[in-house]
Design an enzyme around this catalytic site. Structure first.
Site, PDB file in Angstrom:
ATOM      1  N   ASP A  16       1.066  -1.178  -0.120  1.00  0.00           N
ATOM      2  CA  ASP A  16       0.307  -0.016  -0.228  1.00  0.00           C
ATOM      3  C   ASP A  16       0.839   1.265   0.011  1.00  0.00           C
ATOM      4  OD1 ASP A  16      -2.129  -1.567   0.020  1.00  0.00           O
ATOM      5  OD2 ASP A  16      -2.642  -1.517   2.163  1.00  0.00           O
ATOM      6  N   ARG A  96       0.602   4.033  17.270  1.00  0.00           N
ATOM      7  CA  ARG A  96       0.089   4.977  16.299  1.00  0.00           C
ATOM      8  C   ARG A  96       0.304   6.575  16.609  1.00  0.00           C
ATOM      9  NH1 ARG A  96       1.039   1.236  14.116  1.00  0.00           N
ATOM     10  NH2 ARG A  96       0.049  -0.062  12.616  1.00  0.00           N
ATOM     11  N   ASP A 125      -6.858   2.472  12.992  1.00  0.00           N
ATOM     12  CA  ASP A 125      -5.589   3.367  12.941  1.00  0.00           C
ATOM     13  C   ASP A 125      -5.598   4.764  12.408  1.00  0.00           C
ATOM     14  OD1 ASP A 125      -4.067   1.444  14.279  1.00  0.00           O
ATOM     15  OD2 ASP A 125      -3.457   0.011  12.493  1.00  0.00           O
ATOM     16  N   SER A 175      -3.102  -9.620   7.088  1.00  0.00           N
ATOM     17  CA  SER A 175      -2.626  -8.278   7.149  1.00  0.00           C
ATOM     18  C   SER A 175      -2.205  -8.158   8.620  1.00  0.00           C
ATOM     19  CB  SER A 175      -3.937  -7.266   7.095  1.00  0.00           C
ATOM     20  OG  SER A 175      -3.493  -5.903   7.730  1.00  0.00           O
TER      21      SER A 175
HETATM   22  N1  ARG Z   1      -7.289  -4.565  15.910  1.00  0.00           N
HETATM   23  C1  ARG Z   1      -6.074  -4.082  16.146  1.00  0.00           C
HETATM   24  C2  ARG Z   1      -6.104  -2.557  16.481  1.00  0.00           C
HETATM   25  O1  ARG Z   1      -6.724  -2.011  16.099  1.00  0.00           O
HETATM   26  C3  ARG Z   1      -4.858  -4.406  15.495  1.00  0.00           C
HETATM   27  C4  ARG Z   1      -5.011  -3.783  14.001  1.00  0.00           C
HETATM   28  C5  ARG Z   1      -4.018  -4.465  13.376  1.00  0.00           C
HETATM   29  N2  ARG Z   1      -3.746  -3.906  11.929  1.00  0.00           N
HETATM   30  C6  ARG Z   1      -3.261  -4.562  10.917  1.00  0.00           C
HETATM   31  N3  ARG Z   1      -3.078  -4.001   9.733  1.00  0.00           N
HETATM   32  N4  ARG Z   1      -3.162  -5.757  10.835  1.00  0.00           N
HETATM   33  O2  ARG Z   1      -5.142  -2.195  17.208  1.00  0.00           O
END
Ligand code: ARG
Length: 397
Positions: A16, A96, A125, A175
């Site tokens: 991406d 983040r 995120d 992912s």
């Molecule tokens: N669900 C978790 C969160 O919102 C993890 C997200 C993981 N992201 C990914 N691209 N796999 O913090």
């Protein structure tokens, strides 16, 4: 020649954000500067830098932020026993605001007009990035290409091939987001919550049934609520967490599989590998039980829930975070001592605890001779303890 506006992109090295380097230049006419943080994600940061520059980034920043991540984020999470919905140790969520603050820092330094990130419109995120960016510099334009471009994965790959973008071939259907605190996995077959995750999901934790038949002990030393010793050896935070990830992982400890409530209202099936995080939080909680009063523990539980929620929901900059932190920190001075965990084929159990601040009183607790607890006091205590409830119960209404 007209100078182009600059944009700073949070670059992971994946498909991406690689496509984005080109796309942001073509669609918006920006000069794209890329930024990658080393947060202990076990990836080759130099290689990521090389790729960014080869795709067309005009300048790349690699920042080793592991120490800062541990001190300012992970350590706070340990003190807060932070588990969203009692399960998820928040590794992705904690990283983040740190990435966002570095994006803003570099954007300010470079005089950039905009920043961009690789998040989709369905996840948490995007919220975490944008809330922090907006708080730190409201003048920056924020671009989230994945929300705009509507390309499928195959279309992205075609775009990359067409533009000669060097992409890392990924065999994985999942992912993944990983850093020192853990590994978060979504997508692929995991999207059916009725199916057990396949073995290829796991990289940090061995399946319990394949782990050694011999139990392994780990002793963790805490000072002011923070781990500083592993098996009697003093360690810095980064090193301690890295080592514990390996120890717990090889014993099959650290897998989480649950359905989680995302901020945008979606329930999603998430699989995590958080070996060190689960051990440290469990050990820290146990030590607190030894040294904090019953009332402190009860109230801290409420604070912890709120703390985890604010982090999960992207509100790291919310002033309440500081207020909660002040309470948490004030409880931690006493949190000192040693906890021993026994790891065995996926199970983790606390088997021993000691602290010079322990409130455990042998003479009160013992059933043997010579206890200082006068059992005759119990009768009157019970009468008064139940008085109000007994009265109300017998009114019969
Ligand atoms: N669900 C978790 C969160 O919102 C993890 C997200 C993981 N992201 C990914 N691209 N796999 O913090």
């Amino acid at each position: 020649m007209v100078l182009k506006d600059k944009l700073v992109l949070a670059y992971s090295g994946g498909l991406d954000t690689s496509v984005m380097v080109k796309w942001l230049g073509e669609k918006y006419g920006y000069d794209v500067i890329t930024l990658t943080l080393d947060l202990g994600q076990r990836e080759d940061i130099k290689e990521i830098e090389r790729r960014a520059l080869s795709i067309g980034s005009i300048k790349h920043y690699s920042i080793d932020a592991k120490e800062e991540f541990v001190k300012e984020y992970i350590f706070k999470a340990i003190k807060a026993n932070a588990l969203y919905q009692n399960k998820y140790p928040l590794g992705t969520a904690l990283a983040r605001p740190l990435i966002a603050s570095k994006l803003v820092e570099i954007a300010n330094k470079e005089g950039a007009k905009a920043v961009a990130h690789g998040c989709t419109g369905k996840g948490n995120d995007q919220v975490r990035f944008e809330v922090t960016i907006r708080a730190l510099n409201p003048n920056l334009k924020i671009i989230a290409p994945v929300r705009e471009w509507n390309m499928s994965r195959d279309e992205e790959i075609n775009y990359a091939l067409e533009k000669g973008i060097d992409i890392k071939p990924s065999k994985s259907q999942y992912s993944v987001d990983q850093n020192l605190w853990g590994r978060s996995i979504e997508g692929g077959d995991l999207e059916d919550p009725s199916l057990e995750p396949k073995e290829d999901v796991f990289e940090w934790v061995i399946l319990p049934e394949r782990a050694s038949d011999k139990a392994e002990y780990v002793k963790i030393g805490f000072e002011k609520g923070l781990p500083f010793k592993l098996n009697d050896e003093e360690k810095g935070g980064v090193e301690l967490i890295e080592e514990l990830n390996v120890i717990a992982g090889r014993n099959g400890v650290g897998i989480i599989d649950h359905v989680e409530d995302r901020l945008v209202g979606i329930k999603s099936r998430e699989v995590y590998e958080y070996p060190a995080a689960l051990c440290l939080i469990e050990a820290h909680k146990e030590l607190e039980k030894l040294v904090l009063s019953r009332s402190e523990l009860n109230f801290k539980g409420l604070v912890e829930r709120e703390w985890a929620w604010l982090v999960y929901s992207g509100l790291w900059i919310e002033p309440l975070m500081k207020d909660l932190q002040a309470f948490i920190d004030s409880t931690q001075a006493k949190v000192e001592g040693y906890i021993t965990l026994k790891l065995y084929k996926g199970s983790m159990r606390i088997v021993a605890r000691e602290s010079k601040n322990s409130l455990y009183n042998y003479s009160l607790a013992t059933y043997k001779e010579g206890s200082s607890f006068d059992q005759r006091d119990a009768e009157g205590f019970i009468k008064l303890w139940g008085l109000s409830s007994t009265l109300a119960y017998n009114r019969g209404v």
